[in-house]
Design a protein around this motif. Structure first.
Motif, PDB file in Angstrom:
ATOM      1  N   LEU A   5       0.848  -0.981   0.131  1.00 52.24           N
ATOM      2  CA  LEU A   5       0.344   0.040   0.036  1.00 52.24           C
ATOM      3  C   LEU A   5       0.594   1.509   0.021  1.00 52.24           C
ATOM      4  O   LEU A   5       1.601   1.366   0.652  1.00 52.24           O
ATOM      5  CB  LEU A   5      -0.553   0.016   1.004  1.00 52.24           C
ATOM      6  N   LEU A   7       1.385   5.042   0.577  1.00 56.96           N
ATOM      7  CA  LEU A   7       0.240   6.633   1.575  1.00 56.96           C
ATOM      8  C   LEU A   7       0.864   7.668   0.962  1.00 56.96           C
ATOM      9  O   LEU A   7       2.463   7.556   0.406  1.00 56.96           O
ATOM     10  CB  LEU A   7       0.169   6.081   2.313  1.00 56.96           C
ATOM     11  N   TYR A  11      -0.649  10.390   4.103  1.00 54.50           N
ATOM     12  CA  TYR A  11      -1.275   9.769   4.733  1.00 54.50           C
ATOM     13  C   TYR A  11      -2.483   8.944   4.398  1.00 54.50           C
ATOM     14  O   TYR A  11      -3.352   7.939   4.362  1.00 54.50           O
ATOM     15  CB  TYR A  11      -0.976   9.436   6.463  1.00 54.50           C
ATOM     16  N   PRO A  13      -4.644   7.371   0.788  1.00 57.85           N
ATOM     17  CA  PRO A  13      -3.618   6.079   0.550  1.00 57.85           C
ATOM     18  C   PRO A  13      -3.770   6.138  -1.036  1.00 57.85           C
ATOM     19  O   PRO A  13      -5.096   7.122  -1.422  1.00 57.85           O
ATOM     20  CB  PRO A  13      -5.185   4.840   1.089  1.00 57.85           C
ATOM     21  N   THR A  16      -1.834   0.773  -4.980  1.00 57.72           N
ATOM     22  CA  THR A  16      -0.682  -0.217  -4.353  1.00 57.72           C
ATOM     23  C   THR A  16       0.151  -0.494  -5.297  1.00 57.72           C
ATOM     24  O   THR A  16      -0.398  -0.306  -6.696  1.00 57.72           O
ATOM     25  CB  THR A  16      -1.627  -2.157  -4.304  1.00 57.72           C
ATOM     26  N   HIS A  35       5.209   0.179   7.670  1.00 52.37           N
ATOM     27  CA  HIS A  35       4.237  -1.183   8.539  1.00 52.37           C
ATOM     28  C   HIS A  35       5.345  -2.198   7.440  1.00 52.37           C
ATOM     29  O   HIS A  35       5.322  -2.341   6.419  1.00 52.37           O
ATOM     30  CB  HIS A  35       3.072  -1.594   8.199  1.00 52.37           C
ATOM     31  N   SER A  54       5.568  -3.756   4.053  1.00 51.86           N
ATOM     32  CA  SER A  54       3.738  -3.775   3.214  1.00 51.86           C
ATOM     33  C   SER A  54       3.285  -2.500   3.465  1.00 51.86           C
ATOM     34  O   SER A  54       1.775  -2.309   3.186  1.00 51.86           O
ATOM     35  CB  SER A  54       2.947  -4.331   4.823  1.00 51.86           C
ATOM     36  N   VAL A  55       3.214  -1.258   3.958  1.00 51.86           N
ATOM     37  CA  VAL A  55       2.703  -0.008   3.558  1.00 51.86           C
ATOM     38  C   VAL A  55       3.889   0.941   3.809  1.00 51.86           C
ATOM     39  O   VAL A  55       5.142   0.406   4.448  1.00 51.86           O
ATOM     40  CB  VAL A  55       1.993   0.484   5.444  1.00 51.86           C
ATOM     41  N   ARG A  57       4.813   5.178   3.099  1.00 51.50           N
ATOM     42  CA  ARG A  57       4.402   6.692   2.856  1.00 51.50           C
ATOM     43  C   ARG A  57       5.179   7.334   1.547  1.00 51.50           C
ATOM     44  O   ARG A  57       6.905   7.207   2.292  1.00 51.50           O
ATOM     45  CB  ARG A  57       4.465   7.015   4.297  1.00 51.50           C
ATOM     46  N   TRP A 160      -3.345  -2.164   6.322  1.00 51.30           N
ATOM     47  CA  TRP A 160      -3.583  -1.724   5.570  1.00 51.30           C
ATOM     48  C   TRP A 160      -5.227  -1.703   5.899  1.00 51.30           C
ATOM     49  O   TRP A 160      -5.147   0.754   5.197  1.00 51.30           O
ATOM     50  CB  TRP A 160      -4.093  -1.942   3.908  1.00 51.30           C
ATOM     51  N   TYR A 163      -5.266   2.964   6.920  1.00 49.23           N
ATOM     52  CA  TYR A 163      -5.639   3.526   6.040  1.00 49.23           C
ATOM     53  C   TYR A 163      -6.404   3.497   5.163  1.00 49.23           C
ATOM     54  O   TYR A 163      -6.935   4.890   4.735  1.00 49.23           O
ATOM     55  CB  TYR A 163      -4.236   3.509   5.541  1.00 49.23           C
TER      56      TYR A 163
END
Length: 169
Positions: A5, A7, A11, A13, A16, A35, A54-55, A57, A160, A163
């Motif tokens: 994901l 961002l 923050y 979203p 992907t 993350h 995984s996430v 920004r 996710w 977010y």
């Protein structure tokens, strides 16, 4: 392929992306990891060991232009129709134009549906009235900010959720 994901700096979203693209953004210091993957998987190179993100920004804010219509893409169309054929309800693999382009049909949301291979082949360049077929649902333009988040499904990474939930309503 594993998805990550992305961002915005605020923050919010954005989308992907494939793991490879996400790692490139992090290694170039264009993004930071928010993350890590819950499985604890790592990526190794000759000089670096990195936990799988995984996430991520972005470090700089990216302005997203306001669009009145969601762009028509294969992924968005399949998601709108829930990967089901608009004619028979089986799993869809192709896109079909309700009014064929050869007969003046446009490539717009209201004229495109997901279709299985056999139905698409049987329909060919004919109109529904000629075949006696009916659409299971009327094709419409999807609305809402969550349509930008094409890669997000019900079985996406649970990390996710904080977010995405405010945008996926």
């Amino acid at each position: 392929m594993r998805q990550v994901l992305l961002l915005n700096a605020s923050y919010e979203p954005l989308t992907t992306l494939p793991l490879r693209r996400a790692v490139c953004l992090v290694l170039r210091d264009k993004a930071e990891v928010v993350h890590h993957d819950s499985t604890g998987a790592v990526l190794r190179s000759a000089s670096t060991v990195m936990e799988v993100p995984s996430v991520i920004r972005l470090r700089r804010y990216v302005r997203i232009p306001f669009r009145t219509r969601v762009p028509l893409t294969r992924a968005a169309l399949m998601r709108r129709d829930n990967f089901r054929c608009a004619y028979c309800g089986h799993r869809a693999e192709t896109i079909d134009h309700v009014i064929p382009r050869s007969r003046g049909g446009k490539h717009v949301w209201e004229n495109c549906v997901a279709s299985c291979g056999p139905c698409n082949h049987r329909k060919a360049d004919r109109l529904l009235e000629e075949l006696g077929w009916v659409l299971r649902v009327t094709p419409q333009v999807p609305r809402g900010a969550h349509w930008r988040l094409i890669g997000i499904t019900d079985d996406s990474d649970p990390q996710w959720a904080p977010y995405v939930t405010q945008y996926a309503a």
